[in-house]
Design a protein around this motif. Structure first.
Motif, short mmCIF file in Angstrom:
data_model
loop_
_atom_site.label_atom_id
_atom_site.label_comp_id
_atom_site.label_asym_id
_atom_site.label_seq_id
_atom_site.Cartn_x
_atom_site.Cartn_y
_atom_site.Cartn_z
N VAL A 242 0.85 -1.18 0.00
CA VAL A 242 0.00 0.00 0.00
C VAL A 242 0.89 1.23 0.00
CG1 VAL A 242 -0.17 0.05 2.52
CG2 VAL A 242 -1.96 1.14 1.14
N ALA A 243 0.44 2.27 -0.69
CA ALA A 243 1.21 3.50 -0.78
C ALA A 243 0.27 4.68 -0.66
CB ALA A 243 1.98 3.57 -2.09
N SER A 244 0.81 5.77 -0.13
CA SER A 244 0.05 7.01 0.00
C SER A 244 0.48 7.97 -1.10
CB SER A 244 0.29 7.63 1.38
OG SER A 244 -0.45 8.82 1.53
N PRO A 245 -0.42 8.35 -1.99
CA PRO A 245 -0.06 9.26 -3.07
C PRO A 245 0.02 10.70 -2.59
CG PRO A 245 -2.38 8.79 -3.17
CD PRO A 245 -1.84 7.99 -2.02
N GLN A 246 0.34 11.60 -3.49
CA GLN A 246 0.31 13.02 -3.16
C GLN A 246 -1.10 13.40 -2.73
OE1 GLN A 246 1.51 15.54 -6.41
NE2 GLN A 246 1.65 17.38 -5.14
N ASN A 247 -1.20 14.20 -1.70
CA ASN A 247 -2.50 14.56 -1.11
C ASN A 247 -3.25 13.32 -0.62
OD1 ASN A 247 -2.14 17.34 -1.73
ND2 ASN A 247 -2.81 16.95 -3.83
N GLY A 248 -2.48 12.37 -0.10
CA GLY A 248 -3.10 11.14 0.40
C GLY A 248 -4.04 11.39 1.56
N VAL A 249 -3.76 12.41 2.36
CA VAL A 249 -4.63 12.79 3.47
C VAL A 249 -4.90 14.28 3.37
CG1 VAL A 249 -4.87 12.97 5.97
CG2 VAL A 249 -3.75 10.97 4.97
N GLU A 250 -6.16 14.64 3.46
CA GLU A 250 -6.55 16.04 3.47
C GLU A 250 -7.60 16.27 4.54
OE1 GLU A 250 -6.48 18.43 -0.53
OE2 GLU A 250 -7.54 16.55 -0.90
N VAL A 251 -7.53 17.44 5.14
CA VAL A 251 -8.56 17.87 6.08
C VAL A 251 -9.29 19.04 5.42
CG1 VAL A 251 -9.07 18.77 8.37
CG2 VAL A 251 -7.18 17.16 8.04
N GLU A 252 -10.57 18.87 5.25
CA GLU A 252 -11.39 19.87 4.56
C GLU A 252 -12.36 20.51 5.56
OE1 GLU A 252 -14.10 19.86 0.53
OE2 GLU A 252 -14.48 18.29 2.03
N ARG A 253 -12.34 21.81 5.60
CA ARG A 253 -13.24 22.54 6.50
C ARG A 253 -14.33 23.24 5.68
NH1 ARG A 253 -15.88 22.80 11.15
NH2 ARG A 253 -16.50 24.93 11.64
N GLU A 254 -15.59 22.90 5.97
CA GLU A 254 -16.74 23.52 5.32
C GLU A 254 -17.51 24.30 6.39
OE1 GLU A 254 -18.32 20.73 1.87
OE2 GLU A 254 -18.07 19.58 3.71
N ALA A 255 -17.23 25.57 6.50
CA ALA A 255 -17.77 26.37 7.60
C ALA A 255 -19.29 26.50 7.55
CB ALA A 255 -17.12 27.75 7.59
N ARG A 256 -19.90 26.50 6.35
CA ARG A 256 -21.33 26.71 6.24
C ARG A 256 -22.12 25.41 6.15
NH1 ARG A 256 -22.58 28.98 1.54
NH2 ARG A 256 -24.54 29.87 2.31
N LYS A 257 -21.47 24.32 5.80
CA LYS A 257 -22.16 23.04 5.60
C LYS A 257 -22.64 22.47 6.93
CE LYS A 257 -23.31 19.53 2.87
NZ LYS A 257 -24.23 19.67 1.73
N ASN A 258 -23.95 22.19 7.04
CA ASN A 258 -24.52 21.61 8.26
C ASN A 258 -24.13 22.37 9.51
OD1 ASN A 258 -23.79 18.53 6.67
ND2 ASN A 258 -25.86 19.34 6.93
N GLY A 259 -24.02 23.68 9.39
CA GLY A 259 -23.66 24.49 10.55
C GLY A 259 -22.18 24.49 10.86
N GLY A 260 -21.39 23.85 10.02
CA GLY A 260 -19.95 23.73 10.24
C GLY A 260 -19.55 22.26 10.25
N ARG A 261 -18.75 21.85 9.28
CA ARG A 261 -18.37 20.44 9.18
C ARG A 261 -16.90 20.31 8.82
NH1 ARG A 261 -21.42 16.55 4.95
NH2 ARG A 261 -19.93 17.49 3.48
N THR A 262 -16.25 19.29 9.39
CA THR A 262 -14.86 18.98 9.08
C THR A 262 -14.80 17.58 8.47
OG1 THR A 262 -14.06 20.33 10.92
CG2 THR A 262 -12.53 18.70 10.00
#
Length: 349
Positions: A242-262
């Motif tokens: 198994v290998a992790s590609p570029q951008n294998g892990v990302e944390v996305e913050r959606e401030a308006r979605k569902n009152g604030g979602r990560t």
């Protein structure tokens, strides 16, 4: 990974999270820990390169009859013959998320839950992929003829087991070391006193041995009604990487979605391959990547060597209904989720 190097406080730092999840996956995967699946550098070296497949060349054993040695004839020189086997690259992604409100209401730390359980999630995916591959490989007529013993009219027993390993011919006592069974099969084996070593109160770890083989119990091993398929493995019969590609892990913050979602997104490229088999020469996936249904088709696979050199055999046997787990009755009500991202589909393979 030691606490000084990694802690849940920085669990979602991508550079730390990807190797942490890979290590956690390896530590908790019973197929890897049992030696059935082994890390294969030849797979890993090609995971992030172009192409949808991994190609692994091999050299066949020396063959042919010896010649009579005389001073009247030249000695013929035979050449080596080679071949190659193809393995799938599984490009997979999974996202889990949590809303700001969910943490306040539940009192739990959603980020911590996701960080500590992502590895276990991938373990289940790894095992599912392997078992889907095995279903397809043993649906291949040539391989099944050589390596499958179908005794589904009779209970799991010593005779059926011996008939299964007899599929290896004169290698039957040198090849196999592990047997993977459904928990229903394992329960029946215990009832028939077929387990070599079972420690009362500790039968779940280790599971014991049968005919000198370590038993691996997993409920993803096929159980169709009252017919179970058990797989008998040689050590190192399955390669994995198994290998992790570029951008294998990302944390996305959606401030308006569902009152604030990560959202925590994990991408990876994985290969698991039964040695001695190959993706069929004429197989092309219908979509961008192979699906679970395509993996389970016999036409997806072929044997590239003498099937005896495939160090896995399959044994179908009947299971007493008393040992088959009962399914929970379906309820008309549905549960709600704290995040839309939990509805993301499981990777196809």
């Amino acid at each position: 990974m030691a606490d000084s190097q990694f802690s849940l406080a920085d669990a979602i730092v991508p550079s730390l999270f990807a190797p942490y999840v890979q290590q956690l996956t390896t530590e908790t995967d019973r197929f890897i820990n049992s030696g059935i699946v082994t890390n294969d550098p030849s797979l890993g070296a090609q995971l992030l390169s172009p192409s949808d497949f991994i190609t692994m060349p091999f050299t066949n054993d020396l063959e042919g009859e010896p010649e009579s040695w005389t001073d009247t004839n030249d000695i013929s020189v035979a050449g080596l013959t080679t071949g190659k086997q193809r393995a799938f690259k599984f490009r997979q992604v999974k996202a889990f998320g949590f809303t700001d409100i969910s943490g306040l209401v539940s009192g739990a730390n959603p980020q911590e839950v996701i960080a500590t359980r992502f590895g276990n999630y991938w373990v289940r995916v790894n095992q599912k992929v392997l078992l889907q591959e095995l279903a397809g490989i043993f649906a291949n007529t040539d391989i099944a003829t050589a390596k499958l013993f179908d005794d589904s009219a009779n209970s799991f027993g010593a005779r059926g087991f011996l008939a299964t390993i007899a599929k290896m011919g004169d290698l039957q006592d040198q090849t196999f070391s592990k047997i993977a069974v459904h928990s229903a099969t394992y329960a029946q084996m215990k009832a028939q006193q077929m387990i070599d070593v079972v420690q009362p109160g500790q039968a779940v770890g280790p599971f014991g041995n049968y005919n000198g083989m370590e038993i691996v119990v997993d409920d993803q091993v096929p159980l169709d009604d009252n017919v179970a398929t058990s797989y008998i493995f040689g050590t190192g019969s399955v390669g994995f990487s198994v290998a992790s590609p570029q951008n294998g892990v990302e944390v996305e913050r959606e401030a308006r979605k569902n009152g604030g979602r990560t959202n925590i997104i994990n991408r990876r490229v994985m290969a698991t391959h039964v040695l001695g088999t190959s993706v069929a020469k004429d197989f092309t996936p219908a979509g961008q990547t192979v699906t679970a249904d395509e993996l389970a088709l016999g036409t997806t696979w072929e044997s590239v060597v003498d099937p005896r050199n495939i160090r896995i055999a399959a044994y179908k046997s009947k299971i007493d209904s008393d040992f088959v787990p009962k399914k929970r009755a379906q309820s008309s009500s549905t549960s709600t989720s704290t995040t839309d991202s939990s509805k993301a589909s499981t990777p196809a393979a």
